[in-house]
Design an enzyme around this catalytic site. Structure first.
Site, PDB file in Angstrom:
ATOM      1  N   MET A  26       0.848  -1.196   0.000  1.00 20.41           N
ATOM      2  CA  MET A  26       0.000   0.000   0.000  1.00 20.41           C
ATOM      3  C   MET A  26       0.887   1.251   0.000  1.00 20.41           C
ATOM      4  O   MET A  26       0.430   2.347   0.320  1.00 20.41           O
ATOM      5  CB  MET A  26      -0.938  -0.010   1.205  1.00 20.41           C
ATOM      6  CG  MET A  26      -1.903  -1.200   1.169  1.00 20.41           C
ATOM      7  SD  MET A  26      -3.435  -0.940   2.052  1.00 20.41           S
ATOM      8  CE  MET A  26      -2.848  -0.629   3.689  1.00 20.41           C
ATOM      9  N   ASN A  28       4.093   3.901   0.937  1.00 22.50           N
ATOM     10  CA  ASN A  28       4.767   4.437   2.119  1.00 22.50           C
ATOM     11  C   ASN A  28       5.829   3.433   2.565  1.00 22.50           C
ATOM     12  O   ASN A  28       5.849   2.973   3.712  1.00 22.50           O
ATOM     13  CB  ASN A  28       3.760   4.731   3.239  1.00 22.50           C
ATOM     14  CG  ASN A  28       4.376   5.662   4.271  1.00 22.50           C
ATOM     15  OD1 ASN A  28       4.468   5.321   5.433  1.00 22.50           O
ATOM     16  ND2 ASN A  28       4.860   6.804   3.851  1.00 22.50           N
ATOM     17  N   GLY A  32      11.227  -2.704   5.627  1.00 25.81           N
ATOM     18  CA  GLY A  32      10.589  -4.020   5.541  1.00 25.81           C
ATOM     19  C   GLY A  32      10.139  -4.320   4.121  1.00 25.81           C
ATOM     20  O   GLY A  32      10.357  -5.419   3.593  1.00 25.81           O
ATOM     21  N   HIS A  33       9.516  -3.328   3.480  1.00 22.83           N
ATOM     22  CA  HIS A  33       9.109  -3.513   2.082  1.00 22.83           C
ATOM     23  C   HIS A  33      10.342  -3.709   1.190  1.00 22.83           C
ATOM     24  O   HIS A  33      10.351  -4.563   0.304  1.00 22.83           O
ATOM     25  CB  HIS A  33       8.355  -2.278   1.563  1.00 22.83           C
ATOM     26  CG  HIS A  33       7.059  -1.997   2.250  1.00 22.83           C
ATOM     27  ND1 HIS A  33       6.882  -0.926   3.086  1.00 22.83           N
ATOM     28  CD2 HIS A  33       5.870  -2.637   2.212  1.00 22.83           C
ATOM     29  CE1 HIS A  33       5.632  -0.915   3.523  1.00 22.83           C
ATOM     30  NE2 HIS A  33       5.003  -1.938   3.022  1.00 22.83           N
ATOM     31  N   GLN A  57     -10.464  -2.538   2.190  1.00 22.19           N
ATOM     32  CA  GLN A  57      -9.992  -3.210   3.401  1.00 22.19           C
ATOM     33  C   GLN A  57      -9.949  -2.285   4.611  1.00 22.19           C
ATOM     34  O   GLN A  57      -9.422  -2.657   5.649  1.00 22.19           O
ATOM     35  CB  GLN A  57      -8.646  -3.891   3.159  1.00 22.19           C
ATOM     36  CG  GLN A  57      -7.477  -2.977   2.903  1.00 22.19           C
ATOM     37  CD  GLN A  57      -6.242  -3.766   2.492  1.00 22.19           C
ATOM     38  OE1 GLN A  57      -6.140  -4.275   1.383  1.00 22.19           O
ATOM     39  NE2 GLN A  57      -5.277  -3.880   3.399  1.00 22.19           N
ATOM     40  N   LYS A 143       5.710 -11.298   6.910  1.00 23.01           N
ATOM     41  CA  LYS A 143       5.159 -12.110   8.007  1.00 23.01           C
ATOM     42  C   LYS A 143       4.606 -11.250   9.132  1.00 23.01           C
ATOM     43  O   LYS A 143       3.970 -11.753  10.037  1.00 23.01           O
ATOM     44  CB  LYS A 143       6.247 -13.016   8.573  1.00 23.01           C
ATOM     45  CG  LYS A 143       6.510 -14.264   7.783  1.00 23.01           C
ATOM     46  CD  LYS A 143       7.332 -15.202   8.666  1.00 23.01           C
ATOM     47  CE  LYS A 143       7.910 -16.352   7.893  1.00 23.01           C
ATOM     48  NZ  LYS A 143       8.776 -17.167   8.773  1.00 23.01           N
ATOM     49  N   ASP A 145       2.229  -9.227   8.927  1.00 30.25           N
ATOM     50  CA  ASP A 145       0.779  -9.422   8.774  1.00 30.25           C
ATOM     51  C   ASP A 145       0.520 -10.922   8.676  1.00 30.25           C
ATOM     52  O   ASP A 145       0.168 -11.448   7.615  1.00 30.25           O
ATOM     53  CB  ASP A 145       0.279  -8.668   7.541  1.00 30.25           C
ATOM     54  CG  ASP A 145       0.457  -7.169   7.702  1.00 30.25           C
ATOM     55  OD1 ASP A 145      -0.171  -6.593   8.588  1.00 30.25           O
ATOM     56  OD2 ASP A 145       1.267  -6.588   6.951  1.00 30.25           O
ATOM     57  N   GLN A 148      -2.945 -12.174   7.656  1.00 33.50           N
ATOM     58  CA  GLN A 148      -3.143 -11.881   6.233  1.00 33.50           C
ATOM     59  C   GLN A 148      -2.451 -12.943   5.379  1.00 33.50           C
ATOM     60  O   GLN A 148      -3.032 -13.491   4.440  1.00 33.50           O
ATOM     61  CB  GLN A 148      -2.571 -10.491   5.927  1.00 33.50           C
ATOM     62  CG  GLN A 148      -2.383 -10.186   4.458  1.00 33.50           C
ATOM     63  CD  GLN A 148      -1.995  -8.750   4.203  1.00 33.50           C
ATOM     64  OE1 GLN A 148      -2.816  -7.854   4.322  1.00 33.50           O
ATOM     65  NE2 GLN A 148      -0.750  -8.497   3.856  1.00 33.50           N
ATOM     66  N   LEU A 179       8.718  -2.774  11.871  1.00 31.32           N
ATOM     67  CA  LEU A 179       8.500  -1.622  10.985  1.00 31.32           C
ATOM     68  C   LEU A 179       7.096  -1.683  10.401  1.00 31.32           C
ATOM     69  O   LEU A 179       6.609  -2.748  10.017  1.00 31.32           O
ATOM     70  CB  LEU A 179       9.534  -1.602   9.868  1.00 31.32           C
ATOM     71  CG  LEU A 179      10.994  -1.444  10.288  1.00 31.32           C
ATOM     72  CD1 LEU A 179      11.865  -1.148   9.069  1.00 31.32           C
ATOM     73  CD2 LEU A 179      11.176  -0.343  11.330  1.00 31.32           C
TER      74      LEU A 179
HETATM   75  O1  PAF Z   1      -0.253  -5.764   3.433  1.00 25.46           O
HETATM   76  C1  PAF Z   1      -0.623  -4.867   2.674  1.00 25.46           C
HETATM   77  O2  PAF Z   1       0.090  -3.895   2.415  1.00 25.46           O
HETATM   78  C2  PAF Z   1      -2.007  -4.943   2.036  1.00 25.46           C
HETATM   79  O3  PAF Z   1      -2.919  -5.558   2.897  1.00 25.46           O
HETATM   80  C3  PAF Z   1      -1.994  -5.635   0.670  1.00 25.46           C
HETATM   81  C4  PAF Z   1      -1.563  -7.089   0.756  1.00 25.46           C
HETATM   82  C5  PAF Z   1      -1.089  -4.882  -0.286  1.00 25.46           C
HETATM   83  C6  PAF Z   1      -3.410  -5.627   0.066  1.00 25.46           C
HETATM   84  O4  PAF Z   1      -3.908  -4.342  -0.051  1.00 25.46           O
END
Ligand code: PAF
Length: 275
Positions: A26, A28, A32-33, A57, A143, A145, A148, A179
């Site tokens: 999403m 930002n 971690g990303h 969501q 991990k 999330d 998720q 993070l």
């Molecule tokens: O974890 C996230 O950033 C979001 O939930 C995702 C998987 C991109 C779905 O919008």
């Protein structure tokens, strides 16, 4: 690196790619990303990152409007790491009202799902759309999330989606705080307190490793310890890593999960425990 905003352009760009590794986000972006995108390079010749704040969501009283949108800075961080950034508008992702949704298993109504009604339904729906659009061979999710990731794994398995799901390890600040884009909502005082969530999970994990078997007591003690420090605790829960159900007595692969609020900020974290 190509930044693409439309579905048509995305399909044209990726049509001939045979080995795509995909990191949905999403935006930002934090370290971690970035770690996940770096990991993606080992899974595909073409690395695609999506940046889309998915309205489906977020609940009506959640932070959809406030959620930081930082596309330019995100693209700078992805230079040299990703080949394609897909950053659609809401109208591009949902050209007509989304009336079809993924119906989720009961686990989606527990833990975070119990406190964020509809969240996982909206998440799974957009992830399915993104997987259909990008058609990757591998998709990577953090991990942090954990719930998720578990739901996505079930969705991919039960709908026979032709993609391998990879979980990336949680990246933490030096003081242990996981993070998250939401960390920036914390005040200075709250930021000092925030690593306590991870410390609490470590205490629970330590107790399990030392032979603690009364999980209900461990969970309650951890919740009480956080509440005493001013947290508004949603849950601390010990689950099986596989499927996130309440563990059997002989379960060896556990995970301790927690969600709690510091002031206005909701934080989540988890720690795997292997016996
Ligand atoms: O974890 C996230 O950033 C979001 O939930 C995702 C998987 C991109 C779905 O919008």
């Amino acid at each position: 690196m190509q930044v693409i905003h439309s579905v048509a352009e995305l399909r044209a760009r990726l049509g001939a790619e045979k080995s795509i590794a995909f990191v949905p986000t999403m935006g930002n972006l934090h370290a971690g990303h970035v770690a996940l995108v770096e990991q993606a390079r080992g899974h595909g010749a073409c690395v695609v990152v999506s940046i889309f704040v998915n309205p489906l969501q977020f609940g009506p009283n959640e932070d959809f409007d406030q959620y930081p949108r930082t596309l330019e800075a995100d693209c700078q961080k992805l230079q040299g790491l990703a080949d394609v950034v897909f950053a659609p508008s809401v109208a591009e992702m949902y050209p007509e009202q989304q009336t079809l949704f993924i119906e989720l298993p009961p686990i989606a109504d527990e833990l975070c799902g119990a406190h964020r009604p509809g969240h996982f339904r909206g998440m799974a729906t957009v992830v399915l759309k993104l997987l259909n659009l990008v058609q990757p061979q591998t998709a990577l999710f953090g991990k942090k999330d954990y719930q998720q990731l578990a739901i996505i794994r079930q969705m991919v398995a039960q709908f026979n989606l032709p993609v391998v799901i990879v979980g990336g390890e949680t990246v933490r600040a030096e003081d242990g705080l996981a993070l998250s884009s939401r960390n920036q909502y914390l005040t200075e005082t709250e930021r000092t307190e925030a690593p306590q969530l991870h410390l609490t999970l470590q205490t629970v994990a330590g107790a399990i490793l030392n032979g603690g078997v009364d999980f209900a007591v461990l969970e309650k003690d951890a919740e009480a310890a956080l509440a005493k420090r001013g947290w508004r605790v949603e849950y601390v829960s010990i689950r099986s890593q596989q499927g996130l159900h309440k563990p059997q007595a002989d379960e060896k692969r556990l995970v301790v999960l927690a969600a709690a609020r510091l002031g206005a900020t909701r934080l989540i974290d988890n720690l795997e425990v292997c016996l």
